[in-house]
Design a protein around this motif. Structure first.
Motif, short mmCIF file in Angstrom:
data_model
loop_
_atom_site.label_atom_id
_atom_site.label_comp_id
_atom_site.label_asym_id
_atom_site.label_seq_id
_atom_site.Cartn_x
_atom_site.Cartn_y
_atom_site.Cartn_z
N GLY A 1 0.80 -1.23 0.00
CA GLY A 1 0.00 0.00 0.00
C GLY A 1 0.83 1.27 0.00
O GLY A 1 0.28 2.36 0.15
N GLY A 2 2.14 1.12 -0.16
CA GLY A 2 3.03 2.28 -0.15
C GLY A 2 3.43 2.67 1.27
O GLY A 2 3.03 2.02 2.25
N VAL A 3 4.20 3.72 1.38
CA VAL A 3 4.66 4.18 2.68
C VAL A 3 4.31 5.65 2.87
O VAL A 3 4.19 6.41 1.90
N VAL A 4 4.13 6.03 4.12
CA VAL A 4 3.86 7.42 4.49
C VAL A 4 4.79 7.78 5.64
O VAL A 4 5.03 6.95 6.53
N THR A 5 5.31 8.98 5.64
CA THR A 5 6.14 9.43 6.76
C THR A 5 6.00 10.92 6.95
O THR A 5 5.38 11.61 6.15
N ALA A 6 6.58 11.40 8.04
CA ALA A 6 6.65 12.84 8.32
C ALA A 6 8.10 13.19 8.60
O ALA A 6 8.82 12.41 9.23
N SER A 7 8.50 14.35 8.14
CA SER A 7 9.90 14.73 8.32
C SER A 7 10.09 16.22 8.06
O SER A 7 9.37 16.82 7.26
N ALA A 8 11.10 16.78 8.73
CA ALA A 8 11.50 18.16 8.44
C ALA A 8 12.41 18.23 7.23
O ALA A 8 12.79 19.31 6.80
N GLY A 9 12.79 17.07 6.68
CA GLY A 9 13.59 17.11 5.45
C GLY A 9 14.48 15.92 5.20
O GLY A 9 14.39 15.26 4.17
N ASN A 10 15.35 15.57 6.15
CA ASN A 10 16.34 14.54 5.88
C ASN A 10 15.74 13.13 5.88
O ASN A 10 16.07 12.31 5.02
N HIS A 11 14.89 12.83 6.84
CA HIS A 11 14.21 11.53 6.85
C HIS A 11 13.32 11.41 5.62
O HIS A 11 13.20 10.33 5.03
N ALA A 12 12.74 12.52 5.21
CA ALA A 12 11.90 12.53 4.00
C ALA A 12 12.68 12.05 2.80
O ALA A 12 12.22 11.20 2.02
N GLN A 13 13.88 12.59 2.63
CA GLN A 13 14.70 12.20 1.49
C GLN A 13 15.17 10.76 1.60
O GLN A 13 15.27 10.04 0.60
N GLY A 14 15.46 10.33 2.83
CA GLY A 14 15.86 8.94 3.03
C GLY A 14 14.76 7.97 2.65
O GLY A 14 14.98 6.98 1.95
N VAL A 15 13.54 8.25 3.10
CA VAL A 15 12.40 7.39 2.78
C VAL A 15 12.10 7.45 1.29
O VAL A 15 11.82 6.42 0.65
N ALA A 16 12.15 8.65 0.71
CA ALA A 16 11.87 8.80 -0.72
C ALA A 16 12.87 8.00 -1.56
O ALA A 16 12.50 7.33 -2.53
N PHE A 17 14.15 8.07 -1.18
CA PHE A 17 15.18 7.33 -1.90
C PHE A 17 14.96 5.82 -1.78
O PHE A 17 15.03 5.08 -2.77
N ALA A 18 14.71 5.36 -0.55
CA ALA A 18 14.49 3.93 -0.34
C ALA A 18 13.26 3.44 -1.09
O ALA A 18 13.25 2.36 -1.67
N ALA A 19 12.20 4.26 -1.09
CA ALA A 19 10.98 3.89 -1.81
C ALA A 19 11.23 3.80 -3.30
O ALA A 19 10.73 2.89 -3.98
N GLN A 20 11.99 4.73 -3.82
CA GLN A 20 12.33 4.71 -5.24
C GLN A 20 13.14 3.45 -5.57
O GLN A 20 12.90 2.79 -6.59
N LEU A 21 14.07 3.11 -4.69
CA LEU A 21 14.91 1.93 -4.89
C LEU A 21 14.08 0.65 -4.92
O LEU A 21 14.36 -0.28 -5.69
#
Length: 402
Positions: free
Chosen positions: A69-89
């Motif tokens: 079902g995909g992933v959802v997160t909250a972040s001020a920026g760095n965790h956001a990019q980490g999750v986005a990168f991992a999701a893309q991978l």
């Protein structure tokens, strides 16, 4: 408490996907602080922050059906990019909730990794509340920024690296936001060498861990704007707090001017671009917040995602705080030659005028007066005192501005 075996598993899981970040000898800071100092450069990690470690470990640990079902997160920026990168991978859809005040650079970078970004709330905690609601509504997997054992274990791989890069390490200074980073590193290092001193550093604008430790329980604090937005957290983690209680030797705070000075110092002396949250460790050392340090010391530069506008502001604030930039307001007689005399007097002090504004029309000025705003490059606090003393001796009424 965090299981050390989870950190070892995380190291194997992310191996080959991320690089071991450099540990460099900070010669200038070592000499200045009279301490053998090293910089662990997670600001040079993929996505520009340590956060990719925890995000990647968490997501690669999940069964396929959990990610369906995909992933959802909250972040001020760095965790956001980490999750986005991992999701893309992993070819998984990702929705990232970020505070409305998030610097544009972090928003753009997160979108570049293919995630959908939703701006919600005034701070991380409000964005996190919105993200949790969205995850429930969509049936998506929520990826917490810090309060999860797999996230903590991923960040703990930094500790394993440090032990191999610098076996005789004596002290480590680590930024604290929610506590996931310091919990993981402390667990990894203390398991092997309990004598290593673990020191956490918080921004004074959000001292949630320090206050929680003093009260003996997780405590929520009010937030104030901070250069260290990446660690501006109202409430630390329920899972991270007991680890910090048990394994962290000391927690200190640094203020905004101290953070600004550290960012500028890293730019000038180490040629490293580091965001506010990543610079708090060096800020603590430069400001003398940590006492009785001996032996090889590592400062963790946790991230380098800082936008150009913020850099410009920080550099100016850092120079002002370091006594290398002076702003003055001077009231002059509105007569020919008055401005030239003032500039000549400044020249006598060997200060270099950067910006000058000459205002003859301000309504607040008495008739026959003009106002001059000067921005002057100086050589330090002592030089600033010399400039002010000399101009005052020449009869000028001065006001130091910021």
């Amino acid at each position: 408490m965090l299981d050390y075996a989870l950190i070892q598993e995380a190291a194997q899981r992310i191996k080959g996907r991320l690089h071991k970040s450099a540990l460099i000898n900070a010669h200038h800071f070592s000499e200045k602080l009279h301490l053998p100092l090293y910089l662990k450069c997670e600001n040079l990690q993929r996505t520009g922050s340590f956060k990719i470690r925890g995000a990647l470990n968490f997501m690669t640990s999940q069964p396929p059906e959990a990610l369906a079902g995909g992933v959802v997160t909250a972040s001020a920026g760095n965790h956001a990019q980490g999750v986005a990168f991992a999701a893309q991978l992993l070819a998984v859809p990702a929705i990232i909730y970020m505070p409305e005040s998030t610097p544009p650079q972090k928003v753009f970078s997160t979108r570049e990794y293919g995630a959908e970004v939703v701006l919600a709330g005034r701070n991380f905690d409000e964005a996190c509340s919105a993200a949790l609601g969205a995850a429930r509504d969509r049936g998506a997997l929520f990826v917490h920024a810090f309060d999860d054992e797999l996230i903590m274990a991923g960040q703990g791989t930094i500790g394993l690296e440090l032990l191999t890069q610098l076996p005789d390490i004596a002290n480590v200074l680590i930024p604290i936001g929610g506590g996931g980073l310091i919990s993981g590193i402390a667990t990894a290092i203390k398991k092997t060498n309990p004598q290593v001193r673990i020191i956490g550093v918080e921004a004074a604008a959000a001292p949630s861990m320090l206050l929680s430790l003093k009260k003996g329980e997780v405590t929520t604090v009010p937030l104030h704007a901070s250069l260290a937005d990446g660690i501006a957290i109202k409430t630390v983690g329920q899972r991270t707090f007991p680890v910090v209680q048990a394994l962290v030797d000391e927690v200190v705070m640094v203020g905004e001017e101290e953070i600004a000075q550290a960012i500028v110092a890293l730019l000038e002396r180490a040629k490293l671009m580091v965001e506010g949250a990543g610079a708090v460790g060096l800020a603590a050392l430069m400001a003398g917040k940590v006492k009785r340090l001996e032996g090889k010391t590592v400062v963790l530069l946790s991230g380098g995602n800082i936008d150009v506008k913020t850099i410009a502001t920080v550099v100016e604030r850092g120079l002002v705080a370091a006594g290398r930039y002076l702003k003055l307001k001077v009231e002059l007689e509105d007569i020919p030659g008055a401005l030239a005399c003032l500039l000549s007097a400044v020249a006598q002090t060997r200060a270099n005028i950067s910006i000058i504004t000459h205002d003859r029309r301000a309504r607040s000025l008495p008739i026959g007066k003009t106002e001059v705003l000067l921005e002057v490059e100086t050589r330090g606090v002592d030089h600033i005192e010399e400039v002010i003393k000399y101009l005052s001796s020449q009869g000028y009424q001065l006001e130091v501005t910021r």
